[in-house]
Enzyme design. Structure first.
Site, PDB file in Angstrom:
ATOM      1  N   THR A   1       0.861  -1.196   0.000  1.00  0.00           N
ATOM      2  CA  THR A   1       0.000   0.000   0.000  1.00  0.00           C
ATOM      3  C   THR A   1       0.888   1.233   0.000  1.00  0.00           C
ATOM      4  O   THR A   1       2.090   1.143   0.247  1.00  0.00           O
ATOM      5  CB  THR A   1      -0.886   0.112   1.268  1.00  0.00           C
ATOM      6  N   ASP A   2       0.321   2.376  -0.242  1.00  0.00           N
ATOM      7  CA  ASP A   2       1.030   3.614   0.035  1.00  0.00           C
ATOM      8  C   ASP A   2       0.681   3.999   1.484  1.00  0.00           C
ATOM      9  O   ASP A   2      -0.067   3.321   2.180  1.00  0.00           O
ATOM     10  CB  ASP A   2       0.675   4.706  -0.984  1.00  0.00           C
ATOM     11  N   TRP A   3       1.222   5.117   1.906  1.00  0.00           N
ATOM     12  CA  TRP A   3       1.193   5.571   3.298  1.00  0.00           C
ATOM     13  C   TRP A   3      -0.237   5.643   3.859  1.00  0.00           C
ATOM     14  O   TRP A   3      -1.049   6.423   3.369  1.00  0.00           O
ATOM     15  CB  TRP A   3       1.859   6.940   3.344  1.00  0.00           C
TER      16      TRP A   3
END
Ligand code: BGC
Length: 756
Positions: free
Chosen positions: A313-315
């Site tokens: 995932t991203d942040w």
């Protein structure tokens, strides 16, 4: 290996509206690689707690004394947190820095401790996979070699620089104990409003795909020699770079046809180059957050593109499914949606609930054990691939070339080739080295305007973490022209006047003014702007300086094309520098002095007006103007523009055959001569126009490019081999097609044609 054709309904990919079937080719019977086999063996010995821990990625903040985003300085581990995260929760991956770059000594201390706890105190003994944003060099290790950002690399039009950036960054990132970089950005950079444009390789699919694949190879080459390589991350899959509003992480509307033609190819090229991991787009496309879209994460990424690595995932994006996108009522439901959609590892990154809730979801039957095993197999396989089980880190002392002369020379060469000469009236440049010069403007004396974000800190705004001896444009000018010849008056800050009158007074009587305008550093949401025009104060400085009559050299040091329409007529020469890195100041000064002959070309269309943001490969209808004429495309400077201190003549355009055969090729060649008096580099650009097509054809598309180096008077024949695939577009049925008909060829001013 056997190839089969599968039919799949792809309608949901774009959120409805299309129910066409399409076919694609997939590789099946792919025997498990050694690493996958080892991962599957190890998996049998793991508990569910071990597995959900492996799927968790936390920021180093949660291991440290103090609060996340607000750590005690100097950063130091909190031993209780370290044990809780790595031993009790069995977290398999850590990322980031505690707000600013560390020294190599700090990295040695942190990585050694993390790996020792993971391998010696955790029951499974599985090493940690540490990941970092090493995007233009090892920018989170103090004194790491800093290359141009990706837009600057693209401006070199020289894939060798993308490769060496990857290779040297891999070395220095490993020298910091880290085996995984979150780069390259493969989002296509077609909207200058977007605050991450400078993190892309620009607007063209061929240029960006070529540069991206080379950077991946540079990061990952030498399998078996893990001391020298890191895993690359293709990011951000998919459709991140063209939010409707131009503001970061706002919704995108991208139809499937355009998605396939403009957004997928860079990722496809990186997968073909062997990219080991992918990071998912934080945004939502056509109303569906990408983290929740199995049509993108499974059908497209896995089945169709054949990607086998980790999807990260991203942040904080799983929790954003609740708080921003509102498709889940709570964090647990969001985890269920994202993991079932195809996420393998969650960059949580500050909350330790993720593995606990994921285990509950498995126990309750909401996430299957098969899904967990699939994700963990990919994670363990990567840990094997990177050699972490044999050696979780290498001797820090063994990296003698960290930041050494060889690495710095490579970064400097890339910086030099990234500078784009856009105007040079009356051959003002190069300046005589005895010239008396005023240097002024907000980008003249700070490294932020040369390095951009992700430099020492996320926003690149903590000068204390810059490279110690890094040289600003001003210092570069002093070195090239002698301190006594250079006067400096700041004039303005980014958007605040300081002493414009003093700058005007100092400009009088000088031989030239180097006027440094543009931007500071930024990334992501903090980089959103309401207006692409240069700030009024900068324009006021330019106007005041121009009135003195002293000739002006404008430097646009910036991360995206800030509109310079009002300033352009006031100056004689213009140089664009898209975050050229630590060596940008010297490179610019040496271009001004003539020591370096500029060879950069724009990797983006530079707009003249903020409401006219067309790319170079626009459509015929985009040419319409309000008088029913065809002047609707009127950029400040076209994609591919860039001058030299020498001149190049193009002749003898030869197309090897009047007809391109269905399954053969033809060769398009041209002779290029350096007609000036000094050596120079030139990028030969091949554009082809599809004259008539069932999907409206672009006015032209870049179909080949090659950068050559020519001594004064020298001549070289440059050839491009073209097949039908090189001319293809995505048709009405979402399949790539090349239709029969006529094609026009353009190289420089030369034109030709052929049929297919
Ligand atoms: C960015 C990513 C980056 C990640 C980890 C996110 O905010 O969108 O590009 O890799 O943070 O730092």
């Amino acid at each position: 290996m056997k190839k089969i054709t599968i039919f799949l309904c792809f309608a949901l990919l774009i959120g409805g509206g299309c129910f066409l079937l399409f076919s694609f080719t997939s590789l099946v019977d792919n025997p498990l690689s050694d690493n996958e086999q080892k991962a599957k063996e190890l998996l049998k010995k793991l508990t569910l707690e071990d597995k959900v821990g492996e799927m968790t990625q936390l920021s180093i903040d949660v291991l440290m004394q103090g609060q996340p985003y607000n750590l005690t300085e100097p950063n130091a581990f909190d031993e209780a947190k370290l044990k809780k995260v790595l031993v009790d929760l069995r977290v398999g991956s850590i990322l980031n820095v505690g707000g600013h770059a560390y020294t190599r000594t700090q990295w040695e201390k942190f990585i050694t401790r993390i790996q020792n706890v993971a391998t010696k105190e955790k029951a499974s003994g599985i090493p940690v996979l540490y990941g970092i944003d090493a995007i233009h060099g090892t920018n989170y290790t103090q004194e790491g070699t800093l290359f141009p950002q990706q837009l600057g690399l693209a401006a070199t039009w020289n894939p060798a620089h993308a490769y060496s950036t990857g290779k040297i960054t891999a070395y220095e990132t490993r020298a910091s104990g880290i085996p995984w970089s979150f780069a390259p950005v493969l989002d296509i950079g077609r909207d200058p409003r977007w605050p991450r444009l400078w993190e892309t390789f620009g607007e063209d699919v061929l240029l960006a795909s070529t540069m991206g694949a080379e950077m991946v190879k540079g990061f990952q080459e030498n399998p078996g020699n893990n001391q020298r390589r890191v895993a690359a991350t293709m990011k951000h899959f998919l459709g991140y770079s063209m939010p409707w509003t131009g503001r970061d992480r706002t919704q995108a509307w991208i139809p499937e046809r355009q998605l396939r033609e403009y957004f997928v190819p860079t990722f496809k090229a990186a997968i073909d180059a062997g990219a080991l991991t992918v990071m998912i787009n934080s945004g939502e496309m056509n109303g569906i957050p990408v983290h929740a879209n199995p049509k993108i994460l499974k059908d497209l990424l896995r089945t169709e593109l054949g990607f086998k690595g980790i999807a990260l995932t991203d942040w904080e994006d799983i929790s954003y499914l609740v708080t921003r996108h509102r498709i889940a009522k709570d964090f647990k439901e969001a985890i269920k949606i994202a993991i079932n959609a195809g996420i393998d590892m969650a960059m949580v990154p500050m909350d330790t609930q993720f593995p606990i809730l994921l285990k509950e979801l498995v126990d309750e039957g909401h996430v299957s054990m098969e899904r967990i095993d699939e994700a963990v197999t990919r994670i363990l396989a990567l840990k094997y691939e990177l050699g972490l089980f044999e050696q979780p880190y290498f001797s820090f002392a063994s990296y003698n070339e960290f930041s050494g002369a060889k690495h710095q020379a490579a970064a400097k060469k890339a910086a030099e080739e990234s500078i784009v000469l856009l105007k040079n009236e009356n051959k003002l440049l190069p300046l005589d080295t005895g010239a008396k010069i005023l240097v002024t403007g907000p980008t003249a004396n700070n490294m932020r305007s040369l390095n951009g974000g992700w430099t020492g800190s996320w926003q690149g705004d903590k000068p204390g973490y810059s490279t110690k001896n890094a040289i600003t444009i001003l210092k570069g000018m002093e070195a090239a022209f002698g301190k006594a010849n250079v006067t400096y008056v700041p004039g303005t800050e980014y958007s605040k006047a300081i002493d414009i009158d003093a700058a005007v007074a100092a400009a009088k009587g000088k031989d030239a003014v180097v006027l440094c305008l543009g931007e500071l550093s930024y990334t992501e949401i903090p980089g959103n702007v309401d207006d692409l025009n240069l700030p009024d104060e900068q324009i006021a400085l330019a106007e005041a300086i121009a009135k003195t009559g002293t000739p002006v050299i404008l430097i646009l040091a910036e991360g995206r094309p800030r509109i310079a329409r009002k300033v352009e007529p006031l100056v004689a020469s213009i140089l664009a520098a898209f975050y050229p890195g630590d060596h940008g100041g010297v490179a610019l000064a040496e271009v001004i002095s003539g020591k370096v002959n500029p060879s950069g070309k724009l990797p983006i269309t530079y707009p003249k007006f903020s409401n006219a943001l067309l790319n170079y490969d626009h459509k015929g209808t985009d040419l319409m103007d309000r008088h029913f004429g065809t002047n609707g495309f009127d950029p400040q400077w076209e994609f591919g523009t860039g001058m030299s201190y020498t001149s190049f003549g193009y002749s003898d355009l030869v197309i090897s055959s009047p007809t391109l055969p269905k399954s053969g090729d033809l060769t398009i060649s041209v002779t290029v001569t350096n007609t000036g008096t000094r050596a120079g580099m030139e990028t030969v650009q091949l554009y082809i126009t599809d004259e008539v097509a069932s999907i409206t054809p672009s006015v032209k598309r870049l179909r080949g490019f090659k950068k050559i180096n020519l001594a004064a008077g020298a001549t070289e024949k440059v050839s491009f081999k073209i097949t039908a695939k090189d001319l293809a577009f995505v048709g009405i049925d979402h399949k790539w097609v090349t239709e029969k008909g006529g094609f026009k060829v353009m190289i420089g001013e030369l034109k030709g044609s052929f049929d297919y």
